[in-house]
Write a protein that holds these residues in place. Structure first.
Motif, PDB file in Angstrom:
ATOM      1  N   UNK A   5     -82.581 -79.145 -69.293  1.00  0.00           N
ATOM      2  CA  UNK A   5     -81.330 -78.649 -69.854  1.00  0.00           C
ATOM      3  C   UNK A   5     -80.984 -79.465 -71.099  1.00  0.00           C
ATOM      4  N   UNK A   6     -80.507 -78.817 -72.133  1.00  0.00           N
ATOM      5  CA  UNK A   6     -80.144 -79.538 -73.357  1.00  0.00           C
ATOM      6  C   UNK A   6     -78.949 -78.858 -74.022  1.00  0.00           C
ATOM      7  N   UNK A   7     -78.319 -79.540 -74.966  1.00  0.00           N
ATOM      8  CA  UNK A   7     -77.170 -78.947 -75.654  1.00  0.00           C
ATOM      9  C   UNK A   7     -77.522 -77.670 -76.416  1.00  0.00           C
ATOM     10  N   UNK A   8     -78.783 -77.507 -76.770  1.00  0.00           N
ATOM     11  CA  UNK A   8     -79.178 -76.335 -77.548  1.00  0.00           C
ATOM     12  C   UNK A   8     -79.782 -75.231 -76.695  1.00  0.00           C
ATOM     13  N   UNK A   9     -79.847 -75.434 -75.383  1.00  0.00           N
ATOM     14  CA  UNK A   9     -80.388 -74.420 -74.485  1.00  0.00           C
ATOM     15  C   UNK A   9     -81.335 -75.028 -73.476  1.00  0.00           C
ATOM     16  N   UNK A  10     -81.457 -74.383 -72.346  1.00  0.00           N
ATOM     17  CA  UNK A  10     -82.312 -74.893 -71.280  1.00  0.00           C
ATOM     18  C   UNK A  10     -83.708 -74.296 -71.395  1.00  0.00           C
ATOM     19  N   UNK A  54     -79.076 -93.588 -72.615  1.00  0.00           N
ATOM     20  CA  UNK A  54     -79.147 -93.367 -71.179  1.00  0.00           C
ATOM     21  C   UNK A  54     -79.741 -91.989 -70.928  1.00  0.00           C
ATOM     22  N   UNK A  55     -80.437 -91.881 -69.817  1.00  0.00           N
ATOM     23  CA  UNK A  55     -81.165 -90.666 -69.461  1.00  0.00           C
ATOM     24  C   UNK A  55     -80.956 -90.416 -67.972  1.00  0.00           C
ATOM     25  N   UNK A  56     -80.812 -89.178 -67.568  1.00  0.00           N
ATOM     26  CA  UNK A  56     -80.639 -88.828 -66.161  1.00  0.00           C
ATOM     27  C   UNK A  56     -81.842 -88.002 -65.705  1.00  0.00           C
ATOM     28  N   UNK A 107     -82.100 -84.703 -68.066  1.00  0.00           N
ATOM     29  CA  UNK A 107     -81.044 -84.383 -69.024  1.00  0.00           C
ATOM     30  C   UNK A 107     -81.172 -85.407 -70.143  1.00  0.00           C
ATOM     31  N   UNK A 108     -81.656 -84.959 -71.296  1.00  0.00           N
ATOM     32  CA  UNK A 108     -82.006 -85.856 -72.396  1.00  0.00           C
ATOM     33  C   UNK A 108     -80.958 -85.877 -73.506  1.00  0.00           C
ATOM     34  N   UNK A 109     -79.731 -85.489 -73.218  1.00  0.00           N
ATOM     35  CA  UNK A 109     -78.696 -85.435 -74.251  1.00  0.00           C
ATOM     36  C   UNK A 109     -78.514 -86.783 -74.953  1.00  0.00           C
ATOM     37  N   UNK A 110     -78.554 -87.876 -74.180  1.00  0.00           N
ATOM     38  CA  UNK A 110     -78.377 -89.203 -74.770  1.00  0.00           C
ATOM     39  C   UNK A 110     -79.486 -89.542 -75.754  1.00  0.00           C
ATOM     40  N   UNK A 111     -80.715 -89.196 -75.395  1.00  0.00           N
ATOM     41  CA  UNK A 111     -81.845 -89.448 -76.293  1.00  0.00           C
ATOM     42  C   UNK A 111     -81.720 -88.627 -77.570  1.00  0.00           C
ATOM     43  N   UNK A 112     -81.414 -87.366 -77.419  1.00  0.00           N
ATOM     44  CA  UNK A 112     -81.288 -86.501 -78.592  1.00  0.00           C
ATOM     45  C   UNK A 112     -80.191 -87.015 -79.522  1.00  0.00           C
ATOM     46  N   UNK A 113     -79.073 -87.447 -78.960  1.00  0.00           N
ATOM     47  CA  UNK A 113     -77.968 -87.975 -79.762  1.00  0.00           C
ATOM     48  C   UNK A 113     -78.358 -89.285 -80.446  1.00  0.00           C
ATOM     49  N   UNK A 114     -79.113 -90.148 -79.752  1.00  0.00           N
ATOM     50  CA  UNK A 114     -79.518 -91.431 -80.339  1.00  0.00           C
ATOM     51  C   UNK A 114     -80.406 -91.221 -81.555  1.00  0.00           C
ATOM     52  N   UNK A 115     -81.374 -90.312 -81.449  1.00  0.00           N
ATOM     53  CA  UNK A 115     -82.257 -90.064 -82.598  1.00  0.00           C
ATOM     54  C   UNK A 115     -81.527 -89.323 -83.708  1.00  0.00           C
ATOM     55  N   UNK A 116     -80.661 -88.385 -83.352  1.00  0.00           N
ATOM     56  CA  UNK A 116     -79.894 -87.657 -84.380  1.00  0.00           C
ATOM     57  C   UNK A 116     -79.029 -88.608 -85.166  1.00  0.00           C
ATOM     58  N   UNK A 117     -78.438 -89.617 -84.510  1.00  0.00           N
ATOM     59  CA  UNK A 117     -77.608 -90.601 -85.206  1.00  0.00           C
ATOM     60  C   UNK A 117     -78.418 -91.394 -86.219  1.00  0.00           C
ATOM     61  N   UNK A 118     -79.723 -91.461 -86.030  1.00  0.00           N
ATOM     62  CA  UNK A 118     -80.610 -92.156 -86.975  1.00  0.00           C
ATOM     63  C   UNK A 118     -81.206 -91.194 -87.999  1.00  0.00           C
TER      64      UNK A 118
END
Length: 136
Positions: A37-42, A104-106, A121-132
């Motif tokens: 599952x991700x913010x852009x679709x599962x 963080x990753x669940x 659920x990789x939302x934290x990872x996606x946000x961390x790389x997007x911030x960079x």
């Protein structure tokens, strides 16, 4: 062994496979079909597609300057018999042991012959790389 100890041991093997760039070994630690599952679709991936995804992910990390991954289990609990939830903190280290990225990753794991990841659920990872400014 406690569920926390079991899950910590499992993720020790997971991180080891990741640090060895062993995409096949890493993909074997997942159910035959993994859910994402991700913010852009599962979406879901079968093991062979996930193995190829791991190869690309490992290359992405190298391009970002990552030379070593580290993960620590923050919490683990058994939800049902042979089903567990784990929250990890990941740190990606660069050449000088600096932290390139952290998040963080669940995970949801299921035990058959061994623990395997069923869902992440990789939302934290996606946000961390997007911030960079780096997009997975």
């Amino acid at each position: 062994m406690s569920i926390h100890g079991d899950v910590t041991e499992f993720f020790g093997a997971y991180v080891d496979a990741f640090n060895r760039d062993a995409a096949a070994a890493l993909s074997e630690l997942w159910d035959e079909v993994g859910l994402f599952p991700s913010p852009t679709g599962n979406f879901a991936m079968e093991r062979e597609a996930f193995r190829a995804h791991c190869v690309g992910l490992m290359e992405f990390y190298r391009q970002q300057g990552v030379v070593r991954a580290e993960a620590r289990v923050l919490s683990a609990s058994e939800l049902f018999p042979n089903v567990a939830q784990a929250r990890l903190v990941w740190r990606m280290h660069g050449q000088e042991a600096d932290i390139v990225a952290a998040w963080e990753h669940v995970y949801i794991l299921r035990r058959s012959d061994r623990w395997r990841v069923s869902l992440t659920v990789a939302d934290g990872e996606m946000a961390a790389w997007a911030a960079k400014g780096a997009w997975l």
